[in-house]
Design a protein around this motif. Structure first.
Motif, mmCIF file in Angstrom:
data_model
loop_
_atom_site.group_PDB
_atom_site.id
_atom_site.type_symbol
_atom_site.label_atom_id
_atom_site.label_comp_id
_atom_site.label_asym_id
_atom_site.label_seq_id
_atom_site.Cartn_x
_atom_site.Cartn_y
_atom_site.Cartn_z
ATOM 1 N N VAL A 380 0.871 -1.180 0.000
ATOM 2 C CA VAL A 380 0.000 0.000 0.000
ATOM 3 C C VAL A 380 0.904 1.224 0.000
ATOM 4 C CG1 VAL A 380 -1.785 1.303 1.204
ATOM 5 C CG2 VAL A 380 -1.845 -1.203 1.229
ATOM 6 N N VAL A 381 0.716 2.124 -0.984
ATOM 7 C CA VAL A 381 1.492 3.356 -1.097
ATOM 8 C C VAL A 381 0.574 4.520 -0.739
ATOM 9 C CG1 VAL A 381 3.005 4.731 -2.551
ATOM 10 C CG2 VAL A 381 2.756 2.278 -2.967
ATOM 11 N N GLY A 389 5.530 14.100 -8.234
ATOM 12 C CA GLY A 389 6.843 13.513 -8.450
ATOM 13 C C GLY A 389 6.706 12.075 -8.906
ATOM 14 N N VAL A 390 7.728 11.231 -8.591
ATOM 15 C CA VAL A 390 7.719 9.835 -9.036
ATOM 16 C C VAL A 390 8.204 8.970 -7.872
ATOM 17 C CG1 VAL A 390 8.664 8.164 -10.664
ATOM 18 C CG2 VAL A 390 8.181 10.489 -11.423
ATOM 19 N N VAL A 391 7.535 7.816 -7.691
ATOM 20 C CA VAL A 391 7.984 6.839 -6.715
ATOM 21 C C VAL A 391 8.212 5.522 -7.451
ATOM 22 C CG1 VAL A 391 5.612 6.269 -6.085
ATOM 23 C CG2 VAL A 391 7.486 5.638 -4.552
ATOM 24 N N THR A 402 6.525 1.693 -10.957
ATOM 25 C CA THR A 402 6.869 3.117 -10.919
ATOM 26 C C THR A 402 5.575 3.916 -11.109
ATOM 27 O OG1 THR A 402 9.088 2.725 -11.813
ATOM 28 C CG2 THR A 402 8.214 4.972 -11.970
ATOM 29 N N ILE A 403 5.313 4.849 -10.185
ATOM 30 C CA ILE A 403 4.029 5.571 -10.203
ATOM 31 C C ILE A 403 4.287 7.068 -10.135
ATOM 32 C CG2 ILE A 403 1.680 5.542 -9.268
ATOM 33 C CD1 ILE A 403 2.569 3.296 -7.425
ATOM 34 N N ALA A 404 3.497 7.855 -10.866
ATOM 35 C CA ALA A 404 3.514 9.312 -10.722
ATOM 36 C C ALA A 404 2.701 9.682 -9.485
ATOM 37 C CB ALA A 404 2.937 9.987 -11.963
ATOM 38 N N LEU A 405 3.284 10.473 -8.601
ATOM 39 C CA LEU A 405 2.633 10.777 -7.320
ATOM 40 C C LEU A 405 1.316 11.539 -7.497
ATOM 41 C CD1 LEU A 405 5.729 11.819 -5.167
ATOM 42 C CD2 LEU A 405 4.460 9.657 -5.070
ATOM 43 N N GLU A 406 1.255 12.418 -8.514
ATOM 44 C CA GLU A 406 0.054 13.245 -8.656
ATOM 45 C C GLU A 406 -1.164 12.456 -9.134
ATOM 46 O OE1 GLU A 406 2.839 14.027 -12.206
ATOM 47 O OE2 GLU A 406 2.962 13.829 -10.030
ATOM 48 N N THR A 407 -0.992 11.167 -9.464
ATOM 49 C CA THR A 407 -2.114 10.373 -9.968
ATOM 50 C C THR A 407 -2.868 9.641 -8.867
ATOM 51 O OG1 THR A 407 -0.682 8.461 -10.359
ATOM 52 C CG2 THR A 407 -0.949 10.054 -12.165
ATOM 53 N N ALA A 429 11.884 2.046 -1.612
ATOM 54 C CA ALA A 429 11.007 3.053 -2.223
ATOM 55 C C ALA A 429 11.853 4.260 -2.559
ATOM 56 C CB ALA A 429 9.878 3.428 -1.283
ATOM 57 N N ASN A 430 12.091 4.551 -3.841
ATOM 58 C CA ASN A 430 12.843 5.713 -4.303
ATOM 59 C C ASN A 430 11.856 6.801 -4.712
ATOM 60 O OD1 ASN A 430 15.503 4.503 -4.138
ATOM 61 N ND2 ASN A 430 14.856 3.228 -5.879
ATOM 62 N N VAL A 431 11.937 7.995 -4.098
ATOM 63 C CA VAL A 431 11.001 9.085 -4.341
ATOM 64 C C VAL A 431 11.758 10.269 -4.901
ATOM 65 C CG1 VAL A 431 9.361 10.686 -3.317
ATOM 66 C CG2 VAL A 431 9.484 8.326 -2.489
ATOM 67 N N THR A 432 11.304 10.778 -6.029
ATOM 68 C CA THR A 432 11.813 12.023 -6.605
ATOM 69 C C THR A 432 10.755 13.100 -6.392
ATOM 70 O OG1 THR A 432 13.082 10.822 -8.266
ATOM 71 C CG2 THR A 432 12.653 13.164 -8.672
ATOM 72 N N CYS A 433 11.040 14.097 -5.579
ATOM 73 C CA CYS A 433 10.053 15.129 -5.211
ATOM 74 C C CYS A 433 10.154 16.302 -6.174
ATOM 75 C CB CYS A 433 10.301 15.586 -3.774
ATOM 76 S SG CYS A 433 9.170 16.901 -3.240
ATOM 77 N N GLU A 434 9.053 16.588 -6.867
ATOM 78 C CA GLU A 434 9.000 17.755 -7.759
ATOM 79 C C GLU A 434 8.280 18.931 -7.096
ATOM 80 O OE1 GLU A 434 7.326 16.579 -11.442
ATOM 81 O OE2 GLU A 434 8.964 15.201 -11.961
ATOM 82 N N VAL A 435 7.089 18.696 -6.582
ATOM 83 C CA VAL A 435 6.336 19.758 -5.895
ATOM 84 C C VAL A 435 5.677 19.144 -4.665
ATOM 85 C CG1 VAL A 435 4.487 21.450 -6.021
ATOM 86 C CG2 VAL A 435 5.870 20.962 -8.051
ATOM 87 N N PRO A 436 6.006 19.615 -3.470
ATOM 88 C CA PRO A 436 5.301 19.103 -2.280
ATOM 89 C C PRO A 436 3.813 19.471 -2.343
ATOM 90 C CG PRO A 436 7.339 20.211 -1.669
ATOM 91 C CD PRO A 436 7.118 20.500 -3.103
#
Length: 463
Positions: A380-381, A389-391, A402-407, A429-436
């Motif tokens: 569960v994410v 961003g991307v996880v 690999t999932i786009a966080l905004e979705t 879990a690798n997270v690339t943060c673009e916009v909090p």
């Protein structure tokens, strides 16, 4: 010496719309030739004329002129007795004026003008109407309203029951028509009816006259009978009540169509859908079983009989499904050891918390302990802030997704065949943060924050 004038009749009776005449005889008793003019005075002056309007008489002579009474048939011409006077005015001797008088009786007539509005009403049980009436007669009249319907399918109510109207006055009553029963299904029913408007009926007297008993009274001299007044016509108002069914025909057709569709669904479509779904599920299970390698053989424990390495039973027969031991990658087997049996370990759940600064990348991981094997069945994410961003989720050297966080805000994954992670490898879990994102507090966060919950079983590797 004077001027004399005399009316031919001391009393006259005239009906509105009719004509009555009498004579006026004028005599010149003067010793000069005199001219006379005539002027009608009193309540009858508006509709009374003298013909001729002027006469000249020699001394000692007389002449008769005609008095013509023609009251109009109108509510302004009131019924009753009125005085009639004719002023005879000598031209030469105006001081010798004379005014002969008579009594004029204006007979009464009745005339009503009525209307029904609206003429047609629609409803389930009752209809309401307004009946208006105007007294065009010349006498006060008590007006009654009598509704009627041939089949007696309607009941009526009139409020008020009667009106008393002066000449020229108007009034209005409320008429209600009500059916005796409802129409639940079928066609609308039309109920025509009539409302008779007329003067109130007076009870007849015992001797057929004015409601007074003349028994024992003295005999009166007979008078010349007059022509009976015409019976007034009573207005008849036509109305209609259109009774509507509670459930119209189109609704019945719609219900029948819906019932037919439901029957067709349960009888034909639903079994076919269930059969197709069952067949598809069975095909998916078969395909999954074909793509998944068989589980490793169970390791004997306790007092279980020894099984040869080649899978043969003590009787010399080969055990079904037995083969060479699994020594490939991830088997965790080796000299003197064997893999863990799936489904035999303890329940496992671990949460990986990853917080990443804006524009940066962060990693969170769980290492599988030495001597253990992790079988992942659920992941569960949680992106509870709504970050962008991307996880990327990996298990060992394999990338799970690999999932786009905004979705998403919460995303879960489940596996029938567990994902096996060997000892000393990690779930990452690798997270690339673009916009909090903005959490429930309403204030934008300073960094991205994701949670990864990993569930399954954690088993020991037997050496």
């Amino acid at each position: 010496m004077t001027t004399s004038a005399e009316l031919g009749l001391p009393a006259l009776t005239v009906a509105p719309g009719g004509v009555a005449t009498t004579t006026l005889t004028v005599r010149n008793d003067l010793d000069i030739v005199e001219a006379y003019t005539f002027e009608v005075v009193g309540d009858c002056a508006a509709w009374t004329t003298v013909e001729p309007a002027r006469v000249s008489l020699y001394p000692g002579t007389s002449e008769a002129v005609t008095i013509r009474l023609a009251p109009p048939r109108s509510s302004a011409t009131r019924a009753g007795e009125f005085p009639l006077g004719v002023r005879v005015l000598p031209v030469e001797r105006p001081d010798l004026v004379t005014v002969p008088e008579a009594t004029v009786t204006v007979t009464a007539f009745q005339e009503l003008q009525a209307a029904l509005a609206p003429r047609r009403r629609r409803g389930w049980l009752r209809g309401r109407y307004r009946a208006s009436v105007r007294n065009l007669g010349n006498a006060p009249t008590a007006v009654t309203f009598t509704p009627g319907q041939a089949g007696e399918d309607l009941r009526f109510g009139v409020t008020p029951e009667k009106l008393r109207l002066e000449p020229g006055e108007s009034g209005e009553v409320r008429v209600q028509a009500r059916t005796r029963k409802l129409i639940w299904f079928g066609k609308p029913a039309s109920w025509p009816f009539e409302v008779t408007v007329g003067p109130e009926e007076r009870p007849e007297s015992k001797d057929g006259k004015d409601g007074k008993d003349t028994k024992g009274t003295e005999a009166r001299p007979e008078t010349v009978p007059q022509a009976a007044a015409p019976v007034p016509q009573k207005p008849v108002l036509d109305g209609e009540f259109l009774q509507l069914p509670i459930f119209p025909r189109w609704l019945l057709v719609l219900l029948a169509a819906l019932i037919a569709l439901l029957l067709a669904w349960f009888a034909l479509v639903r079994p076919a859908v269930r059969s197709s779904a069952k067949q598809a599920a069975e095909q998916a299970v078969v395909a999954q079983q074909s793509a998944t390698p068989p589980p490793p053989a169970a390791v004997p424990t306790g007092d279980a009989p020894d099984v040869p390495a080649n899978g043969a039973t003590p009787g010399g027969q080969t055990k079904p499904g037995a083969g060479k031991p699994n020594t490939g990658p991830g088997s965790q087997g080796g000299p003197g050891g064997g893999p863990a049996v799936p489904g035999t370990g303890a329940q496992f759940s671990e949460t990986i918390d990853v917080q990443t600064a804006n524009g940066a990348a962060g990693t969170g991981s769980y290492p599988v302990p030495h001597g253990k094997v992790l079988d992942i069945t659920d992941i569960v994410v949680a992106n509870f802030q709504g970050d962008q961003g991307v996880v990327t989720i990996t298990a060992g050297n394999k990338t799970i997704t690999t999932i786009a966080l905004e979705t998403f805000r919460n995303q879960d994954y489940h596996w029938v065949t567990p994902i096996q992670v060997p000892e000393d490898q990690t779930v990452t879990a690798n997270v690339t943060c673009e916009v909090p994102g903005t959490p429930a507090s309403g204030k934008q966060a300073a960094s991205c924050h994701e949670l990864l919950n990993v569930s399954g079983t954690l088993s020991d590797i037997r050496r």
